[in-house]
Design an enzyme around this catalytic site. Structure first.
Site, PDB file in Angstrom:
ATOM      1  N   ASP A 182      36.943  35.349  47.167  1.00  0.00           N
ATOM      2  CA  ASP A 182      36.714  36.657  47.783  1.00  0.00           C
ATOM      3  C   ASP A 182      36.971  36.578  49.287  1.00  0.00           C
ATOM      4  O   ASP A 182      36.053  36.627  50.097  1.00  0.00           O
ATOM      5  CB  ASP A 182      35.280  37.129  47.476  1.00  0.00           C
ATOM      6  CG  ASP A 182      35.085  37.392  45.987  1.00  0.00           C
ATOM      7  OD1 ASP A 182      36.027  37.915  45.350  1.00  0.00           O
ATOM      8  OD2 ASP A 182      34.020  37.059  45.448  1.00  0.00           O
TER       9      ASP A 182
ATOM     10  N   LYS B  52      39.988  33.048  40.924  1.00  0.00           N
ATOM     11  CA  LYS B  52      39.879  34.500  40.668  1.00  0.00           C
ATOM     12  C   LYS B  52      40.308  35.253  41.917  1.00  0.00           C
ATOM     13  O   LYS B  52      39.779  35.030  43.000  1.00  0.00           O
ATOM     14  CB  LYS B  52      38.453  34.900  40.301  1.00  0.00           C
ATOM     15  CG  LYS B  52      38.308  36.419  40.101  1.00  0.00           C
ATOM     16  CD  LYS B  52      36.982  36.783  39.481  1.00  0.00           C
ATOM     17  CE  LYS B  52      35.901  37.081  40.487  1.00  0.00           C
ATOM     18  NZ  LYS B  52      36.070  38.378  41.178  1.00  0.00           N
TER      19      LYS B  52
ATOM     20  N   ASP C  65      41.365  39.940  38.823  1.00  0.00           N
ATOM     21  CA  ASP C  65      40.191  40.774  38.524  1.00  0.00           C
ATOM     22  C   ASP C  65      40.359  42.144  39.171  1.00  0.00           C
ATOM     23  O   ASP C  65      39.838  42.405  40.247  1.00  0.00           O
ATOM     24  CB  ASP C  65      38.964  40.025  39.080  1.00  0.00           C
ATOM     25  CG  ASP C  65      37.657  40.779  38.924  1.00  0.00           C
ATOM     26  OD1 ASP C  65      37.598  41.718  38.107  1.00  0.00           O
ATOM     27  OD2 ASP C  65      36.687  40.417  39.620  1.00  0.00           O
TER      28      ASP C  65
ATOM     29  N   LYS D 298      40.070  45.151  37.174  1.00  0.00           N
ATOM     30  CA  LYS D 298      39.231  46.102  36.415  1.00  0.00           C
ATOM     31  C   LYS D 298      39.886  47.463  36.215  1.00  0.00           C
ATOM     32  O   LYS D 298      39.377  48.486  36.695  1.00  0.00           O
ATOM     33  CB  LYS D 298      37.876  46.278  37.111  1.00  0.00           C
ATOM     34  CG  LYS D 298      37.073  45.002  37.290  1.00  0.00           C
ATOM     35  CD  LYS D 298      35.671  45.305  37.817  1.00  0.00           C
ATOM     36  CE  LYS D 298      34.812  44.076  37.975  1.00  0.00           C
ATOM     37  NZ  LYS D 298      35.199  43.175  39.059  1.00  0.00           N
ATOM     38  N   LEU D 299      41.001  47.479  35.487  1.00  0.00           N
ATOM     39  CA  LEU D 299      41.717  48.745  35.277  1.00  0.00           C
ATOM     40  C   LEU D 299      40.913  49.740  34.435  1.00  0.00           C
ATOM     41  O   LEU D 299      40.187  49.344  33.513  1.00  0.00           O
ATOM     42  CB  LEU D 299      43.073  48.476  34.607  1.00  0.00           C
ATOM     43  CG  LEU D 299      44.218  48.124  35.572  1.00  0.00           C
ATOM     44  CD1 LEU D 299      44.005  46.782  36.233  1.00  0.00           C
ATOM     45  CD2 LEU D 299      45.554  48.146  34.841  1.00  0.00           C
ATOM     46  N   HIS D 300      41.053  51.018  34.745  1.00  0.00           N
ATOM     47  CA  HIS D 300      40.369  52.085  34.010  1.00  0.00           C
ATOM     48  C   HIS D 300      41.127  53.379  34.289  1.00  0.00           C
ATOM     49  O   HIS D 300      40.987  53.972  35.352  1.00  0.00           O
ATOM     50  CB  HIS D 300      38.906  52.199  34.486  1.00  0.00           C
ATOM     51  CG  HIS D 300      38.073  53.141  33.687  1.00  0.00           C
ATOM     52  ND1 HIS D 300      36.731  53.332  33.922  1.00  0.00           N
ATOM     53  CD2 HIS D 300      38.384  53.947  32.639  1.00  0.00           C
ATOM     54  CE1 HIS D 300      36.246  54.220  33.062  1.00  0.00           C
ATOM     55  NE2 HIS D 300      37.238  54.608  32.276  1.00  0.00           N
ATOM     56  N   ASP D 301      41.953  53.822  33.326  1.00  0.00           N
ATOM     57  CA  ASP D 301      42.740  55.053  33.510  1.00  0.00           C
ATOM     58  C   ASP D 301      43.182  55.525  32.125  1.00  0.00           C
ATOM     59  O   ASP D 301      42.726  54.976  31.114  1.00  0.00           O
ATOM     60  CB  ASP D 301      43.948  54.752  34.430  1.00  0.00           C
ATOM     61  CG  ASP D 301      44.389  55.989  35.219  1.00  0.00           C
ATOM     62  OD1 ASP D 301      44.439  57.085  34.630  1.00  0.00           O
ATOM     63  OD2 ASP D 301      44.675  55.850  36.421  1.00  0.00           O
TER      64      ASP D 301
ATOM     65  N   PRO E  89      45.371  55.763  28.758  1.00  0.00           N
ATOM     66  CA  PRO E  89      46.024  54.624  28.098  1.00  0.00           C
ATOM     67  C   PRO E  89      47.458  54.365  28.569  1.00  0.00           C
ATOM     68  O   PRO E  89      47.831  53.219  28.815  1.00  0.00           O
ATOM     69  CB  PRO E  89      45.997  55.032  26.609  1.00  0.00           C
ATOM     70  CG  PRO E  89      44.763  55.878  26.495  1.00  0.00           C
ATOM     71  CD  PRO E  89      44.676  56.646  27.789  1.00  0.00           C
TER      72      PRO E  89
ATOM     73  N   THR F 290      27.016  44.836  36.403  1.00  0.00           N
ATOM     74  CA  THR F 290      25.636  44.359  36.599  1.00  0.00           C
ATOM     75  C   THR F 290      24.934  45.141  37.723  1.00  0.00           C
ATOM     76  O   THR F 290      23.723  45.074  37.858  1.00  0.00           O
ATOM     77  CB  THR F 290      25.596  42.848  36.909  1.00  0.00           C
ATOM     78  OG1 THR F 290      26.631  42.559  37.847  1.00  0.00           O
ATOM     79  CG2 THR F 290      25.807  42.025  35.671  1.00  0.00           C
TER      80      THR F 290
ATOM     81  N   ARG G 143      24.325  30.000  40.096  1.00  0.00           N
ATOM     82  CA  ARG G 143      23.796  29.385  41.322  1.00  0.00           C
ATOM     83  C   ARG G 143      23.279  27.994  40.994  1.00  0.00           C
ATOM     84  O   ARG G 143      22.795  27.763  39.881  1.00  0.00           O
ATOM     85  CB  ARG G 143      22.627  30.219  41.881  1.00  0.00           C
ATOM     86  CG  ARG G 143      23.031  31.587  42.429  1.00  0.00           C
ATOM     87  CD  ARG G 143      23.886  31.459  43.676  1.00  0.00           C
ATOM     88  NE  ARG G 143      24.329  32.736  44.225  1.00  0.00           N
ATOM     89  CZ  ARG G 143      25.482  33.343  43.939  1.00  0.00           C
ATOM     90  NH1 ARG G 143      26.319  32.816  43.055  1.00  0.00           N
ATOM     91  NH2 ARG G 143      25.803  34.476  44.527  1.00  0.00           N
TER      92      ARG G 143
ATOM     93  N   GLY H  69      31.468  32.049  43.170  1.00  0.00           N
ATOM     94  CA  GLY H  69      32.008  32.399  44.480  1.00  0.00           C
ATOM     95  C   GLY H  69      31.324  31.641  45.586  1.00  0.00           C
ATOM     96  O   GLY H  69      31.619  30.469  45.848  1.00  0.00           O
ATOM     97  N   ARG H  70      30.355  32.299  46.239  1.00  0.00           N
ATOM     98  CA  ARG H  70      29.735  31.748  47.445  1.00  0.00           C
ATOM     99  C   ARG H  70      29.127  30.347  47.315  1.00  0.00           C
ATOM    100  O   ARG H  70      29.190  29.583  48.277  1.00  0.00           O
ATOM    101  CB  ARG H  70      28.735  32.755  48.016  1.00  0.00           C
ATOM    102  CG  ARG H  70      29.466  33.940  48.647  1.00  0.00           C
ATOM    103  CD  ARG H  70      28.610  35.157  48.746  1.00  0.00           C
ATOM    104  NE  ARG H  70      28.258  35.677  47.426  1.00  0.00           N
ATOM    105  CZ  ARG H  70      27.449  36.710  47.227  1.00  0.00           C
ATOM    106  NH1 ARG H  70      26.890  37.310  48.253  1.00  0.00           N
ATOM    107  NH2 ARG H  70      27.209  37.146  46.011  1.00  0.00           N
TER     108      ARG H  70
HETATM  109  O1  C5P Z   1      29.655  34.748  45.336  1.00  0.00           O
HETATM  110  P1  C5P Z   1      29.276  34.957  43.900  1.00  0.00           P
HETATM  111  O2  C5P Z   1      29.145  33.661  43.112  1.00  0.00           O
HETATM  112  O3  C5P Z   1      28.087  35.865  43.728  1.00  0.00           O
HETATM  113  O4  C5P Z   1      30.559  35.700  43.296  1.00  0.00           O
HETATM  114  C1  C5P Z   1      30.604  36.180  41.993  1.00  0.00           C
HETATM  115  C2  C5P Z   1      31.933  36.838  41.738  1.00  0.00           C
HETATM  116  O5  C5P Z   1      31.891  37.451  40.471  1.00  0.00           O
HETATM  117  C3  C5P Z   1      32.309  37.924  42.731  1.00  0.00           C
HETATM  118  O6  C5P Z   1      33.728  37.930  42.858  1.00  0.00           O
HETATM  119  C4  C5P Z   1      31.826  39.196  42.053  1.00  0.00           C
HETATM  120  O7  C5P Z   1      32.569  40.320  42.440  1.00  0.00           O
HETATM  121  C5  C5P Z   1      32.084  38.848  40.591  1.00  0.00           C
HETATM  122  N1  C5P Z   1      31.257  39.595  39.635  1.00  0.00           N
HETATM  123  C6  C5P Z   1      29.870  39.562  39.643  1.00  0.00           C
HETATM  124  N2  C5P Z   1      29.161  40.273  38.707  1.00  0.00           N
HETATM  125  C7  C5P Z   1      29.816  41.004  37.784  1.00  0.00           C
HETATM  126  C8  C5P Z   1      31.206  41.039  37.757  1.00  0.00           C
HETATM  127  C9  C5P Z   1      31.899  40.301  38.716  1.00  0.00           C
HETATM  128  O8  C5P Z   1      29.269  38.895  40.479  1.00  0.00           O
HETATM  129  N3  C5P Z   1      29.127  41.641  36.866  1.00  0.00           N
END
Ligand code: C5P
Length: 232
Positions: free
Chosen positions: A10, A32, A59, A61-64, A66, A119, A181, A210-211
């Site tokens: 990201d 990703k 990633d 996330k398409l939505h339109d 068909p 989420t 985490r 990610g982080r």
């Molecule tokens: O930094 P972190 O580990 O929280 O990153 C999680 C990644 O997963 C981010 O790119 C976030 O946009 C993605 N993501 C998420 N929850 C979702 C769908 C995607 O955290 N339900």
């Protein structure tokens, strides 16, 4: 299907993502690429990371309707990504059209994964804003079942939902789970989290991290720790 750790890159510029990936030297993590980086740098960023030898989960996330999703998926398929996604809320016909668009002339295609309910959407928002009155876990499982019916390969879900998704849609149906985490790490803005080891135990197929990796003092060591806990 091998279990793998997908690193959520990201970043908002090509320089930042290259500086990050350069740290890995010979290792080529599954990466990703999300909307931020894609909209900032365009399709070229996907091609260059692919050329560096990484697998890519695009990633977007398409939505339109068909037809639009089918044509857009056909463009994304030519970028030679390994995995991409859409919103299951677009309906079964949209998901079927997406598969058609994604399938290359030789019959191969990237993995296609559905987002069920984000989420960030909770029961209250779903009821009040979307007028969906069913319990959210029932909605998530229904969307996952729709994705399976349309022929998709899996869903993005919380690691806590992975077991139930496998029970509902079969063991082969992939669960791609963010919200990971380390036991001794910072949770940040994620609410329901799991360690890589717990995600493995519960049956996640891919974890998206990610982080805990990108913001670590030593990102390569953090990545290796994820692989050790989740894959090895
Ligand atoms: O930094 P972190 O580990 O929280 O990153 C999680 C990644 O997963 C981010 O790119 C976030 O946009 C993605 N993501 C998420 N929850 C979702 C769908 C995607 O955290 N339900």
């Amino acid at each position: 299907m091998g279990k793998d750790v997908i690193v959520a890159c990201d970043f908002s510029s090509a320089e930042d993502v290259y500086a990050f990936l350069d740290k890995f030297k010979g290792r080529k993590p599954f990466v990703k690429i999300g909307m931020e980086l894609f909209y900032a740098e365009g399709p070229q960023i996907v091609k260059s990371i692919k050329e560096r030898g990484h697998k890519i989960f695009l990633d977007l996330k398409l939505h339109d309707i068909p037809n639009t999703v089918k044509k857009s998926m056909s463009v994304l398929s030519r970028l030679d990504v390994d995995m991409t996604n859409l919103h299951a809320a677009g309906t079964i016909s949209m998901m079927e059209a997406a598969i058609e668009g994604l399938t290359r002339p030789d019959g191969s295609r990237p993995l296609l994964i559905a987002v069920t309910q984000l989420t960030s959407t909770d029961q209250e928002r779903m009821e009040n804003d979307l007028l969906i009155k069913e319990p959210i876990d029932k909605v998530v499982m229904h969307y996952a079942a729709n994705a399976a019916k349309a022929g998709l390969d899996g869903v993005v879900c919380s690691p806590l939902e992975a077991g139930k998704v496998h029970d509902t849609c079969g063991k082969e149906f992939l669960t791609v789970t963010p919200g990971v985490r380390f036991a001794d790490g910072d949770i940040g803005d994620q609410k329901r989290v799991m360690t890589p080891a717990e995600a493995k135990k519960i049956g996640s197929d891919y974890i998206v991290v990610g982080r805990p990796i990108t913001a670590a003092e030593d990102p390569v060591a953090a990545y290796e720790r994820c692989v050790k806990e989740f894959v090895d």
